[in-house]
Design a protein around this motif. Structure first.
Motif, PDB file in Angstrom:
ATOM      1  N   VAL A  23       0.837  -1.196   0.000  1.00 14.07           N
ATOM      2  CA  VAL A  23       0.000   0.000   0.000  1.00 14.07           C
ATOM      3  C   VAL A  23       0.869   1.242   0.000  1.00 14.07           C
ATOM      4  O   VAL A  23       1.740   1.423   0.861  1.00 14.07           O
ATOM      5  CB  VAL A  23      -0.936   0.014   1.224  1.00 14.07           C
ATOM      6  CG1 VAL A  23      -1.664   1.354   1.301  1.00 14.07           C
ATOM      7  CG2 VAL A  23      -1.929  -1.129   1.145  1.00 14.07           C
ATOM      8  N   SER A  25      -0.351   5.056  -0.086  1.00 16.47           N
ATOM      9  CA  SER A  25      -1.564   5.867  -0.105  1.00 16.47           C
ATOM     10  C   SER A  25      -1.394   7.077  -1.009  1.00 16.47           C
ATOM     11  O   SER A  25      -0.495   7.903  -0.789  1.00 16.47           O
ATOM     12  CB  SER A  25      -1.908   6.325   1.312  1.00 16.47           C
ATOM     13  OG  SER A  25      -3.108   7.073   1.306  1.00 16.47           O
ATOM     14  N   ILE A  42      -7.329   2.371  -4.956  1.00 16.91           N
ATOM     15  CA  ILE A  42      -7.478   3.410  -3.936  1.00 16.91           C
ATOM     16  C   ILE A  42      -7.719   4.728  -4.655  1.00 16.91           C
ATOM     17  O   ILE A  42      -6.977   5.080  -5.578  1.00 16.91           O
ATOM     18  CB  ILE A  42      -6.231   3.526  -3.037  1.00 16.91           C
ATOM     19  CG1 ILE A  42      -5.839   2.159  -2.455  1.00 16.91           C
ATOM     20  CG2 ILE A  42      -6.477   4.522  -1.906  1.00 16.91           C
ATOM     21  CD1 ILE A  42      -4.528   2.177  -1.672  1.00 16.91           C
ATOM     22  N   PRO A  44      -8.791   8.209  -2.887  1.00 14.46           N
ATOM     23  CA  PRO A  44      -9.307   9.105  -1.844  1.00 14.46           C
ATOM     24  C   PRO A  44      -9.832  10.408  -2.428  1.00 14.46           C
ATOM     25  O   PRO A  44      -9.271  10.951  -3.381  1.00 14.46           O
ATOM     26  CB  PRO A  44      -8.083   9.344  -0.954  1.00 14.46           C
ATOM     27  CG  PRO A  44      -6.908   9.082  -1.836  1.00 14.46           C
ATOM     28  CD  PRO A  44      -7.338   8.030  -2.808  1.00 14.46           C
ATOM     29  N   TRP A 198     -10.947   1.233   0.453  1.00 11.70           N
ATOM     30  CA  TRP A 198      -9.701   1.177   1.217  1.00 11.70           C
ATOM     31  C   TRP A 198      -9.636   2.331   2.217  1.00 11.70           C
ATOM     32  O   TRP A 198      -9.210   2.137   3.365  1.00 11.70           O
ATOM     33  CB  TRP A 198      -8.497   1.245   0.279  1.00 11.70           C
ATOM     34  CG  TRP A 198      -7.191   1.122   1.005  1.00 11.70           C
ATOM     35  CD1 TRP A 198      -6.514  -0.034   1.307  1.00 11.70           C
ATOM     36  CD2 TRP A 198      -6.413   2.193   1.536  1.00 11.70           C
ATOM     37  NE1 TRP A 198      -5.370   0.257   1.983  1.00 11.70           N
ATOM     38  CE2 TRP A 198      -5.279   1.619   2.151  1.00 11.70           C
ATOM     39  CE3 TRP A 198      -6.568   3.573   1.558  1.00 11.70           C
ATOM     40  CZ2 TRP A 198      -4.295   2.387   2.763  1.00 11.70           C
ATOM     41  CZ3 TRP A 198      -5.598   4.345   2.183  1.00 11.70           C
ATOM     42  CH2 TRP A 198      -4.471   3.758   2.775  1.00 11.70           C
ATOM     43  N   SER A 199     -10.066   3.520   1.805  1.00 10.96           N
ATOM     44  CA  SER A 199     -10.041   4.672   2.709  1.00 10.96           C
ATOM     45  C   SER A 199     -10.977   4.460   3.899  1.00 10.96           C
ATOM     46  O   SER A 199     -10.660   4.851   5.024  1.00 10.96           O
ATOM     47  CB  SER A 199     -10.439   5.950   1.950  1.00 10.96           C
ATOM     48  OG  SER A 199      -9.526   6.218   0.905  1.00 10.96           O
ATOM     49  N   ALA A 202      -9.363   2.022   6.262  1.00 14.12           N
ATOM     50  CA  ALA A 202      -8.281   2.692   6.972  1.00 14.12           C
ATOM     51  C   ALA A 202      -8.824   3.597   8.084  1.00 14.12           C
ATOM     52  O   ALA A 202      -8.231   3.700   9.160  1.00 14.12           O
ATOM     53  CB  ALA A 202      -7.423   3.497   5.999  1.00 14.12           C
TER      54      ALA A 202
END
Length: 210
Positions: A23, A25, A42, A44, A198-199, A202
């Motif tokens: 990962v 980010s 991912i 965001p 994924w966000s 997390a």
């Protein structure tokens, strides 16, 4: 992609081709994409949590509106009748066919409604920078497991096909619930595509700083 994968907490697998990555980010507005199948892993987005909550609230309002208001009206040979979404779901109420009506109602009303309510439960403390509610991870996991069973869009397509076949036999009118349901389907699709899973995972990390 690294040669070894010893740190399982920092790995992500592509949901389409199962390729495994460490990962990294990306920044807000950027995307991490699978090199093998180009699926977005991912993505965001700024204030995404609040946007998803607003879309979820819209779905809740539209679900209840779709249930309450007339869905279709039919005029033929001087007779007319109207049906709500519940009437359509319970069209099969004779004998054993009642068992078919209950899954239809669940797939087009109950499960979409449950999914958005679970998302609100999961994301509300996150957008307020508070500690996630108890069982938030389990709630989000349940929401994801219900996603393949949320079939409002399948029902909408089925209605479209049926209306084409009935159009020559009767005059079909669309009630307010029909347009609400179509809007609901669009919002659900937009919400699922907008969400960065994924966000969310997390943000639900119990060791996350709040």
């Amino acid at each position: 992609m690294a040669d070894t994968f010893d740190d399982l907490e920092n790995l992500i697998a592509c949901p389409h081709c199962d390729a495994l990555y460490h990962v990294v980010s990306p920044k807000v507005g950027e995307r991490a994409v699978c090199h093998r199948c180009h699926a977005v892993l991912i993505a965001p987005k700024r204030r995404a949590g609040m946007s998803i909550i607003m879309l979820a609230l819209s779905v809740i309002v539209l679900v209840f509106g779709s249930i309450w208001f007339p869905f279709l009206t039919i005029h033929t040979s001087g007779f007319s009748n109207s049906a709500t979404l519940l009437d359509a779901a319970f069209a099969f109420t004779d004998g054993p066919l009642l068992l078919l009506s209950l899954p239809v109602l669940a797939l087009i009303v109950v499960i979409p409604l449950a999914r958005v309510m679970l998302l609100i439960y999961v994301l509300w403390p996150v957008v307020l920078d508070r500690k996630p509610y108890q069982k938030a991870r389990e709630a989000f996991l349940l929401s994801e497991k219900l996603r393949p069973w949320s079939m409002a869009e399948i029902f909408a397509l089925g209605c479209a096909v049926a209306l084409v076949k009935v159009a020559d036999l009767a005059l079909i009118g669309f009630g307010p619930a029909f347009y609400m349901f179509c809007t609901l389907v669009v919002i659900i699709v937009v919400q699922d595509n907008y969400m960065c899973r994924w966000s969310i995972w997390a943000s639900l990390d119990p060791e996350r700083d709040v």
